[in-house]
Design a protein around this motif. Sequence first.
Motif, short mmCIF file in Angstrom:
data_model
loop_
_atom_site.label_atom_id
_atom_site.label_comp_id
_atom_site.label_asym_id
_atom_site.label_seq_id
_atom_site.Cartn_x
_atom_site.Cartn_y
_atom_site.Cartn_z
N SER A 93 0.80 -1.18 -0.10
CA SER A 93 0.02 -0.08 -0.04
C SER A 93 0.80 1.33 -0.02
CB SER A 93 -1.13 0.08 1.29
OG SER A 93 -0.25 -0.12 2.30
N GLY A 94 1.90 1.43 0.85
CA GLY A 94 2.81 2.66 0.92
C GLY A 94 3.34 2.90 -0.60
N VAL A 95 3.54 1.98 -1.08
CA VAL A 95 4.27 2.10 -2.72
C VAL A 95 3.28 2.77 -3.44
CG1 VAL A 95 5.13 0.94 -4.62
CG2 VAL A 95 5.92 0.02 -2.61
N ILE A 96 2.27 2.60 -3.55
CA ILE A 96 1.12 3.26 -4.40
C ILE A 96 0.95 4.56 -4.01
CG2 ILE A 96 -1.45 3.10 -5.04
CD1 ILE A 96 -1.55 0.22 -4.54
N GLN A 97 0.71 5.06 -2.84
CA GLN A 97 0.76 6.43 -2.30
C GLN A 97 2.14 7.31 -2.57
OE1 GLN A 97 -2.01 7.63 -0.95
NE2 GLN A 97 -2.98 5.37 -0.73
N TRP A 98 3.29 6.54 -2.47
CA TRP A 98 4.50 7.24 -2.79
C TRP A 98 4.43 7.51 -4.47
CZ3 TRP A 98 8.64 8.95 0.20
CH2 TRP A 98 9.68 9.24 -0.65
N HIS A 99 4.02 6.77 -5.08
CA HIS A 99 3.77 6.86 -6.63
C HIS A 99 3.20 7.86 -6.95
CE1 HIS A 99 3.73 5.77 -10.89
NE2 HIS A 99 2.50 6.13 -10.84
N TYR A 100 1.98 8.35 -6.19
CA TYR A 100 1.04 9.37 -6.58
C TYR A 100 1.28 10.56 -5.84
CZ TYR A 100 -1.48 6.09 -9.59
OH TYR A 100 -1.70 5.30 -10.69
N GLY A 101 2.48 10.67 -5.21
CA GLY A 101 3.12 11.86 -4.56
C GLY A 101 2.82 12.09 -3.26
N VAL A 102 1.99 11.15 -2.61
CA VAL A 102 1.70 11.38 -1.12
C VAL A 102 2.85 10.58 -0.39
CG1 VAL A 102 0.13 10.75 0.91
CG2 VAL A 102 -0.72 11.05 -1.33
N ARG A 103 4.05 11.61 -0.16
CA ARG A 103 5.29 10.96 0.27
C ARG A 103 5.55 11.37 1.73
NH1 ARG A 103 9.10 11.16 -5.40
NH2 ARG A 103 7.82 9.81 -6.47
N GLU A 104 4.66 11.63 2.43
CA GLU A 104 4.41 11.97 3.81
C GLU A 104 4.07 10.79 4.53
OE1 GLU A 104 4.01 15.41 1.54
OE2 GLU A 104 2.89 13.65 1.84
N TRP A 105 5.05 9.99 5.04
CA TRP A 105 4.97 8.43 5.39
C TRP A 105 3.91 8.51 6.74
CZ3 TRP A 105 10.56 6.49 5.69
CH2 TRP A 105 11.00 6.50 4.63
N ASP A 106 4.08 9.73 7.70
CA ASP A 106 3.11 9.65 8.69
C ASP A 106 1.65 9.86 8.47
OD1 ASP A 106 5.41 9.64 10.45
OD2 ASP A 106 5.35 12.02 10.92
N PHE A 107 1.47 10.18 7.22
CA PHE A 107 0.07 10.34 6.99
C PHE A 107 -0.74 9.17 6.61
CE2 PHE A 107 -3.53 11.74 3.81
CZ PHE A 107 -4.23 12.64 4.71
N TYR A 108 0.17 8.06 6.02
CA TYR A 108 -0.61 6.78 5.71
C TYR A 108 -1.43 6.12 6.66
CZ TYR A 108 3.19 6.90 2.12
OH TYR A 108 4.18 7.27 0.73
N THR A 109 -1.40 6.22 8.00
CA THR A 109 -1.90 5.81 8.89
C THR A 109 -3.40 6.30 8.83
OG1 THR A 109 -0.06 4.95 10.20
CG2 THR A 109 -2.33 4.51 11.12
N VAL A 110 -3.37 7.80 8.59
CA VAL A 110 -4.39 8.52 8.44
C VAL A 110 -5.57 8.01 7.28
CG1 VAL A 110 -5.73 10.89 7.88
CG2 VAL A 110 -3.68 10.45 9.54
N LEU A 111 -4.92 7.53 6.34
CA LEU A 111 -5.72 7.26 5.26
C LEU A 111 -6.29 5.67 5.50
CD1 LEU A 111 -2.96 7.50 2.36
CD2 LEU A 111 -5.09 8.79 2.58
N PHE A 112 -5.57 4.87 6.22
CA PHE A 112 -5.99 3.83 6.86
C PHE A 112 -7.11 4.03 7.90
CE2 PHE A 112 -4.31 -0.68 8.42
CZ PHE A 112 -5.70 -1.22 8.52
N GLY A 113 -7.14 4.92 8.77
CA GLY A 113 -8.16 5.28 9.51
C GLY A 113 -9.66 5.66 8.92
N VAL A 114 -9.33 6.54 7.74
CA VAL A 114 -10.48 6.87 6.91
C VAL A 114 -11.34 5.62 6.56
CG1 VAL A 114 -11.61 8.04 4.83
CG2 VAL A 114 -9.33 9.10 6.24
N GLY A 115 -10.55 4.58 5.92
CA GLY A 115 -11.16 3.33 5.76
C GLY A 115 -11.66 2.63 6.69
N ARG A 116 -10.90 2.31 7.71
CA ARG A 116 -11.37 1.53 8.72
C ARG A 116 -12.75 2.06 9.46
NH1 ARG A 116 -8.93 -2.79 11.21
NH2 ARG A 116 -8.74 -3.05 8.89
#
Length: 447
Positions: free
Chosen positions: A384-407
Amino acid sequence: MSTVKETVTSSLKETLKQKIEAWRPRTTRLLKEFGKVVIDQVTIEQAIGGARDVRCLVTDISYLDPYEGIRFRGKTIPEVFAELPKARGSEYPTVEAFWYFLLTGDIPTQAQVEEVMAEWKQRQNVPSYVFDVIRALPKDSHPMVMLSAGVLSMQRESKFTAYYHSGRYNKLQAWEYMYEDAFDLVARIPIIAAFIYRYKYKNDQHIPIDPNLDMGANFAHMMGIPKPYDDVSRMYFILHSDHESGNVSAHTTHLVASALSDAYYAYSAGLNGLAGPLHGLANQEVLSWIMEFQKKLGGAEPNKENVSKALWDTLNAGQVIPGYGHAVLRKTDPRYTAQREFCLKHMPDDPLFKLVSLIYEVAPGILMEHGKAKNPWPNVDAQSGVIQWHYGVREWDFYTVLFGVGRALGTMANITWDRALGYPIERPKSVTTEMLEQWAAEGGRKS
């Protein structure tokens, strides 16, 4: 209240009401006639080891089979993607269609999806004080702190809490007010998440809601990322929505809500659990490891030989391969597979994805040869992180926020049904270490 909202509310909510009233007798009969039937035994290992595999939670929203993977309302991920109505011009369903499906177990018609989308838009207006609360935090606060605080601050909006203190609380009707809170929360949390991203990482420059877009497309729009990030959002939020009730974020949300706390209290607590490195933070850590792994190759084009050597070096150094293995699954995580298929179609030449793909080809065999991994297959975090990185979301700390929206989708559907079926406050019984030692000497608990 507008006529549109009344129409939309009566459709989904009335359908859910009929489902609940038909379901309640099943739970009542199980408790009354079969309440003493033994369905599991608990070992000392399970008591000390985090209640692993103890069958003591009930949910019909999703089930995790060790060999089949996650099923949402009885359907596999490919079935969900194939059967739910698609977003306009997309191969993925809308999040709104999936929300209807999680709540009812029914595949909605396009007309029903449009009703939910209309109601979703009416509920997505976030109170301005939520943004004030987030701004009041130090700007270098972790984005999960901001998300949890933002969700918690909305507790004053709770319809469930207002109903509980109204003097007319009825256990059989409580679900209707939990539903209201749950729907409000899932509609608002992507707005809050996008605000946090733009506030922390984009110089506090925000993009307003586009009322013509579905939730996934609107999130991509507010993030400021063009297509196909709308499909990334739809896919990501659906894949991360639920994973049974035993994971930390889902279980915490259920536990807090079982005390008749409202959805905002409950999900803020669930988000705090999701922020842990053994749970939602793992996707960030996997990406960090992959990038370090890439550096170890010294600029060489990855191939099976140099990737295999680097993996063996990792294992021989006593380290694990992040993103591989799962507490329950004994096969490749279908959520990983779904994301891999997206990458093969949309970003096959991305350097990080090519490395991830090669690791996928060789890591399972190496882990099996190494002999210490029960499950040598990748989980959702390996991709999952690789996809976010590819589309320019390169702020790693934000990835869990994305998880939180889905959960939020799965947890809010679950606590709505928890209230509908009148589940009691959760209260396991504790024992002492001395008791365990006594039962170990006696070969088991005698009484």
